[in-house]
Design an enzyme around this catalytic site. Structure first.
Site, short mmCIF file in Angstrom:
data_model
loop_
_atom_site.label_atom_id
_atom_site.label_comp_id
_atom_site.label_asym_id
_atom_site.label_seq_id
_atom_site.Cartn_x
_atom_site.Cartn_y
_atom_site.Cartn_z
N GLY A 173 19.21 32.13 51.15
CA GLY A 173 18.90 31.56 49.85
C GLY A 173 18.11 30.27 50.01
O GLY A 173 16.87 30.28 50.12
N GLN A 207 17.29 41.23 39.98
CA GLN A 207 18.75 41.10 39.83
C GLN A 207 19.11 41.11 38.35
O GLN A 207 18.79 40.16 37.62
CB GLN A 207 19.27 39.82 40.48
CG GLN A 207 20.81 39.86 40.53
CD GLN A 207 21.47 38.57 40.96
OE1 GLN A 207 21.13 37.51 40.44
NE2 GLN A 207 22.41 38.64 41.87
N TYR A 265 30.61 36.10 36.92
CA TYR A 265 30.01 36.56 35.66
C TYR A 265 30.72 37.81 35.13
O TYR A 265 31.81 38.15 35.59
CB TYR A 265 28.50 36.77 35.86
CG TYR A 265 27.79 35.47 36.19
CD1 TYR A 265 27.77 34.42 35.27
CD2 TYR A 265 27.20 35.27 37.43
CE1 TYR A 265 27.16 33.20 35.58
CE2 TYR A 265 26.58 34.06 37.74
CZ TYR A 265 26.56 33.03 36.82
OH TYR A 265 25.96 31.85 37.12
N ARG A 311 25.53 43.38 43.89
CA ARG A 311 26.02 42.19 44.58
C ARG A 311 27.47 41.91 44.18
O ARG A 311 27.80 41.94 42.99
CB ARG A 311 25.15 40.99 44.22
CG ARG A 311 25.41 39.80 45.13
CD ARG A 311 24.42 38.68 44.90
NE ARG A 311 24.07 38.08 46.19
CZ ARG A 311 23.81 36.79 46.36
NH1 ARG A 311 23.81 35.96 45.34
NH2 ARG A 311 23.51 36.33 47.55
C1 FMN Z 1 19.23 27.26 43.21
C2 FMN Z 1 20.14 28.45 43.41
C3 FMN Z 1 20.17 29.45 42.44
C4 FMN Z 1 20.97 30.59 42.64
N1 FMN Z 1 20.93 31.58 41.70
C5 FMN Z 1 21.57 32.75 41.95
C6 FMN Z 1 21.39 33.87 41.07
O1 FMN Z 1 20.63 33.84 40.09
N2 FMN Z 1 22.10 34.99 41.37
C7 FMN Z 1 22.94 35.07 42.45
O2 FMN Z 1 23.57 36.11 42.67
N3 FMN Z 1 23.09 34.04 43.30
C8 FMN Z 1 22.41 32.90 43.09
N4 FMN Z 1 22.50 31.88 44.00
C9 FMN Z 1 23.25 32.09 45.28
C10 FMN Z 1 22.27 32.53 46.39
O3 FMN Z 1 21.81 33.85 46.16
C11 FMN Z 1 22.92 32.49 47.80
O4 FMN Z 1 23.90 33.50 47.87
C12 FMN Z 1 23.53 31.16 48.13
O5 FMN Z 1 22.58 30.13 47.96
C13 FMN Z 1 24.10 31.12 49.55
O6 FMN Z 1 23.08 31.39 50.50
P1 FMN Z 1 22.37 30.19 51.32
O7 FMN Z 1 23.48 29.44 52.01
O8 FMN Z 1 21.47 30.91 52.29
O9 FMN Z 1 21.65 29.34 50.33
C14 FMN Z 1 21.76 30.71 43.81
C15 FMN Z 1 21.72 29.69 44.76
C16 FMN Z 1 20.91 28.59 44.58
C17 FMN Z 1 20.87 27.52 45.66
#
Ligand code: FMN
Length: 374
Positions: A324, A97, A186, A234
């Protein structure tokens, strides 16, 4: 009926199932370089049909957090080579990413203590809008994001080129492709949002064509460098993260992008639903309309579980489902979902920073507390 566990042909790349590991920043790269521990973490999770790595900054300017592995220097590329090798040894696929935070940075992370850049000079000022940077004593911690300066029109091409270079570096590091980070408040979203973008040049907020120009120039530059079949993007329509104000042009903006991206035959578009993060959820209605405008592979992320993911698949609204947080505590998530085994709950305190604890020490089901309790 479509199943999460069947193979999927993504622009000629064969995924072994329809489960995607969503990108997650884990902030464990001491020198900004992915290392053996990073490789081990992703190797453990290679059962996903596709892994999207944590955001990897395309330049120092694009960095908003300390301890994040970047992808602009040769050493960083060598670091990522260990990661792609590990995932490929396990038969997995992995995209990087590629990320520019724009105004979500701090002067202590910028060259010569300069200001971060954005579409405008408007800083992010809600209580979540922090960078992870250094204070005057050099100690790392959360700090208010600095006031940005608007990119000059003649500088935009340089940032576009930084994305293209990062994509070429990613391919050099062995990645199967890149995901352009256009979500979560961002830099790309700072151009898309007419309440942040107050420019009057051709990247300005005057029309949807102007507001989306920067995003599409990045897509086109990255495609020209590594080929459309290796490029995903994304987006988080309706997202509020990092002080992104809601505006009446959201649907127009994202449906315009959907149609423009469809023409480009990308590997995928990845929508992130921020419904769990105090933003309006992406409605099924909007998802359906996005799908009509965008004919390619569509991924959805945000609070999915097996039942919801299969519903979306069955209803033809998505092609791949991204998870995630479930991947943090369940390295063998796909096997657990397939067999309806209990899932471990991730520990929030170890999401960001630290070492192996809460990173590479979550066991597979056989050795887990869930198995013992069953
Ligand atoms: C610890 C953490 C770090 C994350 N870092 C990013 C990232 O670097 N880039 C991004 O697009 N989303 C990031 N996200 C969002 C996740 O990609 C994901 O969309 C979000 O957690 C919702 O999905 P989930 O409910 O299955 O966790 C992050 C989420 C978490 C929990």
């Amino acid at each position: 009926m479509k199943s999460l566990f069947e193979t999927y042909d993504m622009s000629g790349q064969k995924l072994r199932n329809r489960v995607v590991m969503a990108p997650m920043t884990r902030a464990r790269a001491k020198d900004g370089i992915a290392d053996e521990q990073t490789a081990e973490y992703y190797r453990q999770r290679a059962g996903a049909g596709l892994i999207v790595t944590e955001g990897t900054p395309i330049s120092q300017e694009g960095t908003g957090f300390a301890f994040i592995p970047g992808i602009w220097s040769d050493d960083q590329v060598r670091g990522w080579q260990g990661v792609t090798k590990a995932v490929h040894e396990e038969g997995g696929k992995i995209f990087a990413q590629i990320w520019h935070v724009g105004r979500m940075s701090h002067t202590s992370l910028q060259a010569a203590g300069g200001q971060p850049v954005s579409s405008s000079a408007k800083p992010a000022r809600d209580d979540k809008s922090t960078a992870y940077a250094f204070n005057d004593e050099g100690v790392a911690g959360f700090v208010e994001a600095s006031v940005p300066r608007p990119l000059r029109t003649d500088e935009v091409a340089r940032v576009v080129n930084d994305f293209a270079n990062a994509a070429a570096n990613a391919v050099g590091a062995g990645f199967d492709g890149v995901e352009i980070h256009g979500a979560n408040g961002y830099l790309l979203e700072q151009f898309l949002n007419p309440l942040i973008n107050d420019r009057t040049d051709r990247y300005g907020a005057g029309s949807v064509e102007d507001r989306t120009r920067f995003v599409l120039e990045i897509v086109d530059a990255v495609v020209a460098r590594i080929g459309a079949a290796k490029v995903g993007i994304r987006l988080s329509p309706f997202g509020r993260l990092f002080d992104m104000p809601h505006h009446p042009l959201i649907e127009e903006t994202y449906l315009h992008l959907a149609a423009a991206l469809a023409e480009r035959n990308l590997a995928y578009v990845h929508l992130k639903d921020q419904g769990a993060a105090s933003a309006p959820a992406i409605s099924r209605d909007f998802l359906g309309r996005f799908r009509q405008s965008y004919s390619g592979t569509l991924i959805l992320a945000g609070s999915l579980d097996k039942r919801r993911a299969e519903e979306f698949l069955r209803d033809g609204l998505i092609d791949l489902a991204a998870f995630g947080q479930p991947f943090i505590a369940n390295p063998d998530l796909v096997a657990r979902l397939r067999q309806d085994l209990a899932l471990a709950t991730p520990i929030r305190e170890t999401y960001y920073g630290g070492g192996a604890a809460g990173y590479t020490d979550y066991p597979a089901y056989e050795d887990s507390a869930e198995a013992k309790a069953a």
